[in-house]
Scaffold this motif. Structure first.
Motif, PDB file in Angstrom:
ATOM      1  N   ALA A 156      55.172  51.801  94.602  1.00  0.00           N
ATOM      2  CA  ALA A 156      54.546  53.105  94.810  1.00  0.00           C
ATOM      3  C   ALA A 156      55.425  54.037  95.639  1.00  0.00           C
ATOM      4  CB  ALA A 156      53.183  52.927  95.485  1.00  0.00           C
ATOM      5  N   GLY A 157      56.062  53.500  96.693  1.00  0.00           N
ATOM      6  CA  GLY A 157      56.916  54.342  97.524  1.00  0.00           C
ATOM      7  C   GLY A 157      58.103  54.887  96.752  1.00  0.00           C
ATOM      8  N   GLU A 158      58.729  54.045  95.941  1.00  0.00           N
ATOM      9  CA  GLU A 158      59.855  54.486  95.136  1.00  0.00           C
ATOM     10  C   GLU A 158      59.403  55.507  94.090  1.00  0.00           C
ATOM     11  OE1 GLU A 158      63.408  53.245  95.223  1.00  0.00           O
ATOM     12  OE2 GLU A 158      62.442  53.262  97.189  1.00  0.00           O
ATOM     13  N   LEU A 159      58.268  55.258  93.464  1.00  0.00           N
ATOM     14  CA  LEU A 159      57.765  56.182  92.442  1.00  0.00           C
ATOM     15  C   LEU A 159      57.479  57.553  93.042  1.00  0.00           C
ATOM     16  CD1 LEU A 159      55.314  53.885  90.432  1.00  0.00           C
ATOM     17  CD2 LEU A 159      57.645  54.554  89.823  1.00  0.00           C
ATOM     18  N   SER A 170      51.537  59.994  80.165  1.00  0.00           N
ATOM     19  CA  SER A 170      50.162  60.357  80.503  1.00  0.00           C
ATOM     20  C   SER A 170      50.011  60.674  81.995  1.00  0.00           C
ATOM     21  CB  SER A 170      49.222  59.212  80.104  1.00  0.00           C
ATOM     22  OG  SER A 170      47.904  59.471  80.516  1.00  0.00           O
ATOM     23  N   HIS A 171      50.547  59.814  82.839  1.00  0.00           N
ATOM     24  CA  HIS A 171      50.400  60.008  84.286  1.00  0.00           C
ATOM     25  C   HIS A 171      51.223  61.204  84.772  1.00  0.00           C
ATOM     26  CE1 HIS A 171      48.181  56.340  85.690  1.00  0.00           C
ATOM     27  NE2 HIS A 171      48.490  55.963  84.462  1.00  0.00           N
ATOM     28  N   PRO A 196      49.277  69.190  92.881  1.00  0.00           N
ATOM     29  CA  PRO A 196      49.723  67.831  92.589  1.00  0.00           C
ATOM     30  C   PRO A 196      49.892  66.983  93.841  1.00  0.00           C
ATOM     31  CG  PRO A 196      51.507  69.420  92.275  1.00  0.00           C
ATOM     32  CD  PRO A 196      50.269  70.216  92.488  1.00  0.00           C
ATOM     33  N   ASP A 197      49.334  65.781  93.817  1.00  0.00           N
ATOM     34  CA  ASP A 197      49.429  64.835  94.924  1.00  0.00           C
ATOM     35  C   ASP A 197      50.304  63.674  94.456  1.00  0.00           C
ATOM     36  OD1 ASP A 197      49.095  62.811  96.803  1.00  0.00           O
ATOM     37  OD2 ASP A 197      46.992  63.301  97.195  1.00  0.00           O
ATOM     38  N   THR A 198      51.577  63.690  94.845  1.00  0.00           N
ATOM     39  CA  THR A 198      52.499  62.673  94.344  1.00  0.00           C
ATOM     40  C   THR A 198      52.213  61.287  94.914  1.00  0.00           C
ATOM     41  OG1 THR A 198      54.104  63.317  96.053  1.00  0.00           O
ATOM     42  CG2 THR A 198      54.359  64.310  93.864  1.00  0.00           C
ATOM     43  N   ALA A 199      51.657  61.202  96.097  1.00  0.00           N
ATOM     44  CA  ALA A 199      51.338  59.892  96.678  1.00  0.00           C
ATOM     45  C   ALA A 199      50.243  59.203  95.869  1.00  0.00           C
ATOM     46  CB  ALA A 199      50.908  60.051  98.134  1.00  0.00           C
ATOM     47  N   GLU A 200      49.177  59.934  95.583  1.00  0.00           N
ATOM     48  CA  GLU A 200      48.087  59.366  94.784  1.00  0.00           C
ATOM     49  C   GLU A 200      48.566  59.033  93.367  1.00  0.00           C
ATOM     50  OE1 GLU A 200      43.625  60.583  93.116  1.00  0.00           O
ATOM     51  OE2 GLU A 200      44.678  61.901  94.531  1.00  0.00           O
ATOM     52  N   ALA A 201      49.349  59.965  92.780  1.00  0.00           N
ATOM     53  CA  ALA A 201      49.861  59.738  91.424  1.00  0.00           C
ATOM     54  C   ALA A 201      50.771  58.511  91.381  1.00  0.00           C
ATOM     55  CB  ALA A 201      50.616  60.969  90.938  1.00  0.00           C
ATOM     56  N   ALA A 202      51.569  58.309  92.435  1.00  0.00           N
ATOM     57  CA  ALA A 202      52.475  57.166  92.481  1.00  0.00           C
ATOM     58  C   ALA A 202      51.712  55.852  92.564  1.00  0.00           C
ATOM     59  CB  ALA A 202      53.430  57.306  93.661  1.00  0.00           C
ATOM     60  N   ASP A 203      50.641  55.827  93.363  1.00  0.00           N
ATOM     61  CA  ASP A 203      49.828  54.613  93.465  1.00  0.00           C
ATOM     62  C   ASP A 203      49.227  54.236  92.108  1.00  0.00           C
ATOM     63  OD1 ASP A 203      50.276  54.181  96.153  1.00  0.00           O
ATOM     64  OD2 ASP A 203      48.518  55.326  96.801  1.00  0.00           O
ATOM     65  N   GLU A 204      48.696  55.230  91.409  1.00  0.00           N
ATOM     66  CA  GLU A 204      48.071  54.974  90.105  1.00  0.00           C
ATOM     67  C   GLU A 204      49.115  54.555  89.069  1.00  0.00           C
ATOM     68  OE1 GLU A 204      46.022  58.558  89.201  1.00  0.00           O
ATOM     69  OE2 GLU A 204      44.418  58.233  90.690  1.00  0.00           O
ATOM     70  N   ASP A 220      50.288  50.851  89.593  1.00  0.00           N
ATOM     71  CA  ASP A 220      49.349  49.866  89.030  1.00  0.00           C
ATOM     72  C   ASP A 220      49.493  49.776  87.515  1.00  0.00           C
ATOM     73  OD1 ASP A 220      48.316  49.277  91.526  1.00  0.00           O
ATOM     74  OD2 ASP A 220      46.620  50.671  91.361  1.00  0.00           O
ATOM     75  N   ALA A 221      49.593  50.933  86.880  1.00  0.00           N
ATOM     76  CA  ALA A 221      49.677  50.959  85.417  1.00  0.00           C
ATOM     77  C   ALA A 221      50.981  50.331  84.916  1.00  0.00           C
ATOM     78  CB  ALA A 221      49.544  52.393  84.917  1.00  0.00           C
ATOM     79  N   LEU A 222      52.084  50.631  85.598  1.00  0.00           N
ATOM     80  CA  LEU A 222      53.374  50.109  85.153  1.00  0.00           C
ATOM     81  C   LEU A 222      53.486  48.602  85.364  1.00  0.00           C
ATOM     82  CD1 LEU A 222      55.893  52.898  86.248  1.00  0.00           C
ATOM     83  CD2 LEU A 222      54.955  52.452  83.979  1.00  0.00           C
TER      84      LEU A 222
END
Length: 480
Positions: free
Chosen positions: A258-261, A449-450, A460-468, A471-473
């Protein structure tokens, strides 16, 4: 003679006929008297037909250089009916072509001997056993020939230590720009793009230009392909790579977090915001973004090499120029592989060797594709096959141009053309790959999609988007 005797004679005649039939066919096939005979006969008949090559459509508008190369092969093998080849072009976009090829090879409904696969499909087709690994080059001339392919480009043919294809045409992101618009804004020539240009310099030029587009008809700093399709994946992976984010290792295992994303998503948003991207980019593909650039709605454009030829027919030569993309650029392109159930394996491999030869690769470069061989970009490159070069030359080109193998891409002159080839060759040597995984189809859909949802968000909230996305990846790369 009794009925019993007559029946015995008939049985004897039948057995004799069957024995004779087996004797006559023993050298060609096993004599079973069942469905296998018909199947074997069908195989023999198929081996007499053309070597069938399945490929996507030619996007260069070059007069189909792939078809011209097939015709050159056929001319060179005119004395052999069984060595002739046939090109089958599949309709639709890349996703549709992938589905068609998967369905055809899995079901056996289409007899393809060679398939022209997007470089991202190689792991999937190899893992499914739909394409055959190529023989090891070993040493000598074959190994030397393999080493002529650009290293990173050749790496796209490899899965789990085996090469399953040969590079046919490649691709890499390039930066096109409008020197006429930069000059009007008093951005001096020495401050225009150079080989080592950075995104910060692009942002500085956009700031100098005073661009801040709100509507689609307003001039923007740059444009690219951010529609929810493969173009968005490419742009995202380029931003991730520039931020030092690698999504998977060489074996297709997920290697991010998530941090890298978040770092990668922040870099992508930075390009959009600081670069003052054209608002239409969020719904743009290659065609739409090229049109916006041509019509002056963007000063800079991220696009593929074939755009260089396309621009020649739509703009004044002094109004556009090209250079390497700042930061990391993603590889594209297609590789030629032999299908696992081809009955013409040896012929198919020989055809592939011809289609990826130094002469053929020069033809592809002249037609607007990016060639896969390092030697094609050198001063001593082999010229295109003469008859192919003549077929690709647009009406009005001089015979001298055809003789030099320059095709029809001389709108900016020989010096500009030579500079373009040098830039393209250099860009390919430092390009990066998209993730190597047999689950690439699922990966790219999830990423698109994400990321597209993030770009379309008002805040846009990149922290929330990265967490989601993380998980998907994790699920995607695990095949879940």
């Amino acid at each position: 003679m009794t009925c019993h005797d007559r029946r015995a004679v008939r049985r004897g005649r039948i057995r004799s006929a069957a024995a004779l039939g087996c004797l006559l066919t023993l050298l060609a096939t096993a004599c079973t008297g069942g469905p296998r005979d018909a199947e074997e006969a069908g195989r023999e008949q198929a081996a007499e037909g053309p070597i069938v090559v399945a490929s996507g459509l030619d996007v260069t508008g070059s007069g189909s250089v792939r078809q011209q190369l097939i015709e050159e092969w056929n001319r060179l093998h005119a004395g052999s009916r069984t060595r002739q080849a046939k090109l089958v072009e599949l309709p639709g976009g890349a996703d549709q072509q992938r589905s068609q090829l998967l369905g055809a090879l899995q079901s056996g409904s289409a007899r393809y001997d060679v398939v022209n696969l997007d470089i991202t499909w190689i792991p999937e087709f190899a893992e499914a056993g739909l394409i055959s690994p190529l023989p090891e080059a070993g040493t000598g001339a074959a190994a030397d020939d393999d080493r002529d392919f650009i290293r990173e480009v050749h790496a796209t043919t490899v899965w789990k230590g085996r090469s399953y294809a040969r590079p046919f045409n490649t691709d890499v992101g390039l930066l096109y720009y409008r020197p006429d618009l930069l000059t009007k804004a008093d951005i001096e020539a020495d401050k225009q793009p150079t080989a080592n240009w950075t995104w910060d310099q692009l942002y500085s030029s956009v700031k100098t230009l005073g661009l801040n587009p709100v509507r689609r008809d307003e001039r923007a700093g740059w444009t690219t392909q951010l529609k929810q399709y493969e173009g968005l994946t490419v742009n995202t992976v380029e931003a991730f790579a520039d931020a030092g984010v690698e999504l998977a290792d060489s074996e297709g295992r997920y290697s991010s977090g998530a941090g890298e994303l978040k770092k990668g998503l922040d870099r992508l948003l930075d390009r959009i915001e600081r670069g003052r991207v054209q608002p239409a980019a969020l719904t743009s593909d290659e065609t739409a973004s090229l049109t916006d650039f041509v019509e002056g709605r963007a000063v800079f454009l991220r696009h593929w090499p074939y755009a260089y030829g396309a621009l020649g027919g739509r703009m004044d030569p002094a109004a556009y120029a090209v250079n390497r993309l700042p930061g990391k650029a993603v590889l594209g392109g297609q590789n030629l592989a032999v299908t696992a159930d081809s009955r013409r394996g040896d012929d198919a491999r020989e055809l592939i060797t011809f289609l990826t030869s130094r002469e053929s690769e020069r033809c592809l470069l002249d037609a607007g594709f990016a060639a896969t061989r390092a030697s094609v970009y050198g001063s001593a490159a082999q010229p295109c096959w003469p008859r192919v070069a003549a077929a690709l030359r647009p009406a009005g080109d001089s015979p001298e141009a055809a003789a030099t193998g320059e095709g029809g891409l001389e709108e900016q002159g020989a010096n500009a053309r030579a500079t373009y080839i040098r830039i393209l060759g250099a860009a390919l040597t430092e390009a990066v790959q998209r993730p190597r995984t047999p689950y690439y189809g699922a990966f790219t859909q999830v990423l698109q999609s994400h990321v597209h949802a993030l770009l379309a968000a008002e805040r846009p909230d990149t922290a929330e988007a990265a967490d989601e996305l993380d998980d998907a990846l994790r699920d995607v790369f695990a095949g879940r």
